[in-house]
Design a protein around this motif. Sequence first.
Motif, short mmCIF file in Angstrom:
data_model
loop_
_atom_site.label_atom_id
_atom_site.label_comp_id
_atom_site.label_asym_id
_atom_site.label_seq_id
_atom_site.Cartn_x
_atom_site.Cartn_y
_atom_site.Cartn_z
N MET A 79 29.72 -6.52 -4.57
CA MET A 79 29.80 -7.90 -4.08
C MET A 79 28.55 -8.21 -3.25
N SER A 80 27.86 -9.29 -3.56
CA SER A 80 26.64 -9.61 -2.84
C SER A 80 26.93 -10.03 -1.40
N TYR A 81 25.90 -10.03 -0.61
CA TYR A 81 26.04 -10.17 0.84
C TYR A 81 25.05 -11.22 1.33
N ILE A 82 25.51 -12.07 2.23
CA ILE A 82 24.71 -13.15 2.81
C ILE A 82 24.60 -12.95 4.31
N GLN A 83 23.38 -13.00 4.83
CA GLN A 83 23.18 -13.05 6.27
C GLN A 83 22.83 -14.50 6.60
N GLY A 84 23.71 -15.18 7.33
CA GLY A 84 23.54 -16.60 7.59
C GLY A 84 23.09 -16.88 9.02
N PHE A 85 22.30 -17.95 9.18
CA PHE A 85 21.74 -18.31 10.48
C PHE A 85 21.80 -19.82 10.69
N VAL A 86 21.97 -20.22 11.94
CA VAL A 86 21.79 -21.61 12.33
C VAL A 86 21.02 -21.60 13.65
N THR A 87 19.98 -22.42 13.75
CA THR A 87 19.12 -22.43 14.93
C THR A 87 18.84 -23.85 15.37
N ALA A 88 18.45 -23.99 16.64
CA ALA A 88 17.98 -25.26 17.18
C ALA A 88 16.49 -25.09 17.45
N VAL A 89 15.66 -25.86 16.75
CA VAL A 89 14.21 -25.72 16.83
C VAL A 89 13.61 -26.98 17.45
N PRO A 90 12.73 -26.84 18.45
CA PRO A 90 12.05 -28.03 18.97
C PRO A 90 11.38 -28.80 17.82
N THR A 91 11.70 -30.07 17.71
CA THR A 91 11.20 -30.86 16.59
C THR A 91 9.68 -30.84 16.52
N PHE A 96 19.07 -24.44 9.19
CA PHE A 96 20.11 -23.65 8.51
C PHE A 96 19.39 -22.72 7.54
N GLY A 97 19.78 -21.46 7.54
CA GLY A 97 19.10 -20.53 6.65
C GLY A 97 19.95 -19.32 6.32
N TRP A 98 19.47 -18.56 5.33
CA TRP A 98 20.20 -17.36 4.95
C TRP A 98 19.28 -16.39 4.22
N MET A 119 9.41 -16.13 18.65
CA MET A 119 10.03 -17.11 17.76
C MET A 119 9.86 -18.51 18.36
N PRO A 120 9.57 -19.51 17.54
CA PRO A 120 9.36 -20.87 18.05
C PRO A 120 10.66 -21.63 18.29
N PHE A 121 11.65 -20.92 18.81
CA PHE A 121 12.94 -21.53 19.15
C PHE A 121 13.65 -20.59 20.11
N ASP A 122 14.74 -21.06 20.70
CA ASP A 122 15.52 -20.28 21.65
C ASP A 122 16.47 -19.35 20.90
N GLY A 123 16.10 -18.09 20.81
CA GLY A 123 16.90 -17.13 20.08
C GLY A 123 18.29 -16.91 20.66
N LYS A 124 18.47 -17.21 21.96
CA LYS A 124 19.78 -17.02 22.59
C LYS A 124 20.80 -18.01 22.06
N ARG A 125 20.35 -19.10 21.47
CA ARG A 125 21.27 -20.10 20.92
C ARG A 125 21.36 -20.04 19.40
N MET A 126 20.67 -19.11 18.79
CA MET A 126 20.79 -18.93 17.35
C MET A 126 22.13 -18.26 17.05
N ILE A 127 22.84 -18.76 16.06
CA ILE A 127 24.09 -18.11 15.64
C ILE A 127 23.85 -17.44 14.29
N PHE A 128 24.47 -16.29 14.09
CA PHE A 128 24.22 -15.51 12.88
C PHE A 128 25.43 -14.65 12.57
N GLY A 129 25.49 -14.20 11.32
CA GLY A 129 26.58 -13.32 10.92
C GLY A 129 26.39 -12.84 9.50
#
Length: 235
Positions: free
Chosen positions: A1-13, A68-70, A98-108
């Motif tokens: 079964m394939s596997y996805i590592q998903g991410f959501v981040t807030a990046v300064p525009t 949004f990324g994976w 990283m050009p964003f706040d990694g503490k607010r990035m969600i992943f799984g």
Amino acid sequence: MSYIQGFVTAVPTAKRAAFEDHARKAAALMREFGASRVVDAWGVDVPDGKVNDFKGAVASKDDETVCFGWMEFPDAPTAKACFDRMMADPRMRELGDMPFDGKRMIFGGFETLMDEGGSVEGGYVDGFVIPVPSGNREAFRAMALSAWPIFRDHGARRDVEAWGIDVPRGEVTDFFRAAHAGDDEAIVFAFVEWDDKASRDAGMKAMMEDERMATMPSEMPFDGKRMIFAGFEVI
């Protein structure tokens, strides 16, 4: 079964160019380390929700854009090996901050329940985070499979629904908080790929007029009010 590592981040525009440059360089290394595909996408249609939304998921500020990324892997062990190599390779440190706040990035980490269609290079992505009762896994999969032909016939190129199996709790943000998930719920990370936003908008309009939509179950196997979704342009 394939596997996805998903991410959501807030990046300064204002840092979009820096984010794109960092993402492309990191993606090249991730593919070398074992990822079969790496996608990063910039939020272009991120609505405010009544209960929750992508902006709240990463505590996005007014001058930030939700991304949004994976990464895709053939299986979870390959993903683990990739991240072990990432931590040990000095080239990752050479990428700089990283050009964003990694503490607010969600992943799984998520195992695929459904992967239909073919991927699009570039294009437009509808991204979803959904809290689903753990006992409704197969009912959710059955619902997604029954909906796919309608999406496909109206221009969707690919639909992936993935079930959370390694979703950490964060100190500031995480997928569970994003979806207001209960202790008996799992997180589904999902995305639908389209050729472009125009195709997506036309396709969704046509879907709403498709008679087959009336045959879908009247009750979804999850709380739709806590599903978060948005549209993203692949970079």
